[in-house]
Design a protein around this motif. Structure first.
Motif, PDB file in Angstrom:
ATOM      1  N   VAL A  92       0.815  -1.232  -0.107  1.00 55.15           N
ATOM      2  CA  VAL A  92       0.113   0.041   0.184  1.00 55.15           C
ATOM      3  C   VAL A  92       1.027   1.253  -0.113  1.00 55.15           C
ATOM      4  O   VAL A  92       1.557   1.613   0.904  1.00 55.15           O
ATOM      5  CB  VAL A  92      -0.926  -0.040   1.199  1.00 55.15           C
ATOM      6  N   SER A  93       1.029   1.865  -1.094  1.00 51.43           N
ATOM      7  CA  SER A  93       2.075   2.671  -1.328  1.00 51.43           C
ATOM      8  C   SER A  93       1.708   4.002  -0.645  1.00 51.43           C
ATOM      9  O   SER A  93       0.546   4.378  -0.578  1.00 51.43           O
ATOM     10  CB  SER A  93       2.421   2.932  -2.611  1.00 51.43           C
ATOM     11  N   GLY A  94       2.697   4.815  -0.071  1.00 57.64           N
ATOM     12  CA  GLY A  94       2.361   5.945   0.739  1.00 57.64           C
ATOM     13  C   GLY A  94       2.390   7.203  -0.548  1.00 57.64           C
ATOM     14  O   GLY A  94       2.276   8.339  -0.259  1.00 57.64           O
ATOM     15  N   GLN A  95       2.724   6.669  -2.015  1.00 56.07           N
ATOM     16  CA  GLN A  95       2.869   7.853  -2.932  1.00 56.07           C
ATOM     17  C   GLN A  95       1.371   8.242  -3.334  1.00 56.07           C
ATOM     18  O   GLN A  95       0.472   7.597  -3.238  1.00 56.07           O
ATOM     19  CB  GLN A  95       3.589   7.208  -4.302  1.00 56.07           C
ATOM     20  N   GLU A  96       1.542   9.408  -3.839  1.00 55.04           N
ATOM     21  CA  GLU A  96       0.246  10.120  -4.569  1.00 55.04           C
ATOM     22  C   GLU A  96      -0.997  10.041  -3.680  1.00 55.04           C
ATOM     23  O   GLU A  96      -1.945   9.683  -3.995  1.00 55.04           O
ATOM     24  CB  GLU A  96       0.067   9.250  -5.832  1.00 55.04           C
ATOM     25  N   VAL A  97      -0.792  10.769  -2.363  1.00 56.77           N
ATOM     26  CA  VAL A  97      -1.951  10.587  -1.408  1.00 56.77           C
ATOM     27  C   VAL A  97      -3.228  11.467  -2.086  1.00 56.77           C
ATOM     28  O   VAL A  97      -4.505  11.068  -1.791  1.00 56.77           O
ATOM     29  CB  VAL A  97      -1.700  10.963   0.005  1.00 56.77           C
TER      30      VAL A  97
END
Ligand SMILES: Cc1cc2nc3c(=O)[nH]c(=O)nc-3n(C[C@H](O)[C@H](O)[C@H](O)COP(=O)(O)OP(=O)(O)OC[C@H]3O[C@@H](n4cnc5c(N)ncnc54)[C@H](O)[C@@H]3O)c2cc1C
Length: 373
Positions: free
Chosen positions: A43-48
Motif C-alpha cells: 500500500v504505497s505512500g505515494q500520491e495521496v
C-alpha cells in the motif's frame, strides 16, 4: 562467494512497502529472503491526493497484493508485525493476527518499516479487505463533503488540495499553510509553480495560518489557528508532516533522538554489523530521502558485499533539494521538478502507456501479475 553460499544466508526485511519490496525483489536470487509485513499488499505512500480523488486509478498502480509481484515468488512473506529484535541471537519476534508469536532467525536484517503519516500510513496489522474498506471510506469522506480544509503546505497537502479540487470543481477546497509559499524544502521555482497552479485551479490558499488542533482521520471538524481564528469544514485533512517512525521493535541504542534508525551512508545501521535501513525510517539525511533516489540499489550491493566478507563500498548521497513529482499524473501529463529548479513534463500518454506499466511495473518492480482495474 558463490550464489549457492549466499543462498544459505537469510535476510529478513521488516516492512514490505515502497522500499522493502524493491529490496526483496533484488535479493531473492542471492539469499533466502523473508519479508515481514503488517499489510499483505504494497500500500504505497505515494500520491495521496490521487488516492483520495481518484481511488480506482490509484489502486491500479499503488495498492498491489504482494503475491502479484513476480520477483517476490521466491520470498517468504509473513503477514505479521515485528515486535522485538534480539541482536545477540540475530532473531526477530513477530506476532500474527491470531496473536501468536514466532521467532525468525536472520543473518542480515533490513529495516524498511516506514513511518506513520497522517491518516494514510500506519503500522497496524490489516487484511486485504480491511485495506480496501479503509481506502473506500477515506475516498467517500472526500466525495460526500462540500467544504474541505487541508492543513499543511508540504507535498501531501498540495497534492490533496490540487487533486481534489480538480476532481470536484464544485467543492470549496481551502489549503492552510504556515509559510508564505507552499512546499518548504523544494526549489523556489517549484514553490512558485504550485502557488500559481493551486490558485488557477480554484484552491483558496490561506498563508501564515498555523493550526493548533489535530485529528488524524479525514473527519468533519473545527480547526483552531494560533491567531485565534477558527474554521469549520465537512472534511479536514491533516498533512502536517508529523511523521512517527515505526521502530518500537528496535533497541533504543540504534535510534536517534526522534526514534529514526541511525543510518550510515552505506545504509548500514550505526552500532550493528548485520543491520541495514532504508526509506522513511532511515535517518540518512534531514529529509530521510532514501525511499527515493535509487538507494535500494546501494543497499542490495552493500549487503551482497558484506555477505561475501567484503566491506560495503557504495554510498548514498542525498540531493540538496527535494525533487520528483508532487501531485502525480494530471490530464495534461506528469510534471517532474528537478533539484536545480527545472521542470520536465511527460505527456499523459507516456505516463499511462510507458512510465507506469513499463518503467515502474516491469523494470523497477520486475513484473506485476494482473494489475487491478
Ligand atoms: C513520486 C512520489 C510521490 C510520493 N507521494 C507521497 C504522498 O503523496 N504522500 C506521502 O506520504 N508520501 C509520498 N511519497 C513518499 C513515499 O510514499 C515514501 O517515501 C515511501 O512510501 C516510503 O517507503 P518505505 O518503504 O520507507 O515505507 P512504507 O512504504 O510506508 O512501508 C513501510 C511498511 O512497513 C510496514 N510496517 C511498519 N511497521 C512494521 C512492523 N513492526 N512489522 C512489519 N511491518 C511493519 C507498514 O505497514 C508498511 O507496509 C512519495 C514518494 C514518491 C517517490
Amino acid at each position: 562467494m558463490s550464489r549457492r553460499q549466499t543462498k544459505a544466508q537469510t535476510v529478513v526485511i521488516i516492512g514490505m512497502g515502497d522500499t522493502g519490496v524493491l529490496v526483496a525483489a533484488r535479493l531473492s536470487r542471492h539469499f533466502n529472503v523473508i519479508g515481514i509485513s503488517t499489510k499483505p499488499n504494497l500500500v504505497s505512500g505515494q500520491e495521496v491526493g490521487k488516492r483520495l480523488a481518484d481511488l480506482s486509478w490509484w489502486n491500479r498502480y499503488y495498492n498491489t497484493p504482494l503475491r502479484r509481484f513476480k520477483a517476490l515468488v521466491g520470498v517468504e512473506i509473513r503477514h505479521a508485525k515485528a515486535e522485538r529484535v534480539d541482536l545477540v541471537n540475530k532473531r526477530v519476534a513477530v506476532v500474527d493476527k491470531s496473536n501468536s508469536e514466532t521467532l525468525i532467525d536472520f543473518d542480515f536484517l533490513v529495516i524498511a518499516s516506514g513511518t506513520s503519516n497522517g491518516f494514510w500510513r500506519d503500522d497496524n496489522l490489516r487484511s486485504e479487505a480491511q485495506i480496501d474498506g479503509r481506502l473506500k471510506r477515506d475516498a467517500a469522506a472526500i466525495r460526500d463533503a462540500n467544504t474541505l480544509a487541508i492543513i499543511g503546505g508540504g507535498p501531501c497537502g498540495v497534492s490533496c488540495a490540487l487533486n481534489i479540487r480538480r476532481a470536484y470543481p464544485e467543492k470549496i477546497v481551502s489549503l492552510y499553510i504556515s509559510a508564505d509559499l507552499p512546499l518548504r524544502g523544494y526549489h523556489e521555482e517549484a514553490r512558485k509553480y504550485y502557488q500559481r497552479e493551486l490558485t488557477a485551479t480554484g484552491v483558496k490558499i490561506f498563508s501564515g495560518h498555523r493550526a493548533v488542533t489535530e485529528d488524524p482521520k479525514p473527519n468533519k471538524g473545527t480547526i483552531l489557528f494560533e491567531s485565534g481564528q477558527s474554521y469549520v469544514a465537512d472534511t479536514v485533512i491533516w498533512c502536517v508532516g508529523n511523521r512517527k517512525p515505526h521502530t518500537k521493535f528496535l533497541p533504543n541504542g540504534l535510534l536517534d533522538d526522534e526514534g529514526f534508525v541511525k543510518t550510515k551512508n552505506t545504509l548500514e545501521v550505526v552500532g550493528s554489523d548485520c543491520l541495514f535501513a532504508i526509506g522513511d525510517v532511515a535517518s540518512t539525511d534531514p529529509a530521510r530521502s532514501s525511499a527515493r533516489n535509487w538507494a535500494y540499489g546501494i543497499l542490495v550491493h552493500n549487503i551482497k558485499r558484506k555477505a561475501a566478507g567484503k566491506p560495503p563500498n557504495k554510498y548514498y548521497n542525498p540531493p540538496a533539494n527535494r525533487w520528483g513529482s508532487i501531485v502525480g499524473p494530471q490530464d495534461d501529463g506528469l510534471t517532474l521538478h528537478q533539484d536545480s529548479g527545472k521542470t520536465t513534463r511527460l505527456s499523459r500518454w507516456v505516463v499511462d502507456k510507458l512510465l507506469l506499466p513499463t518503467v515502474v511495473q516491469r523494470v523497477i518492480y520486475r513484473g506485476v501479475d494482473r494489475l487491478r482495474g
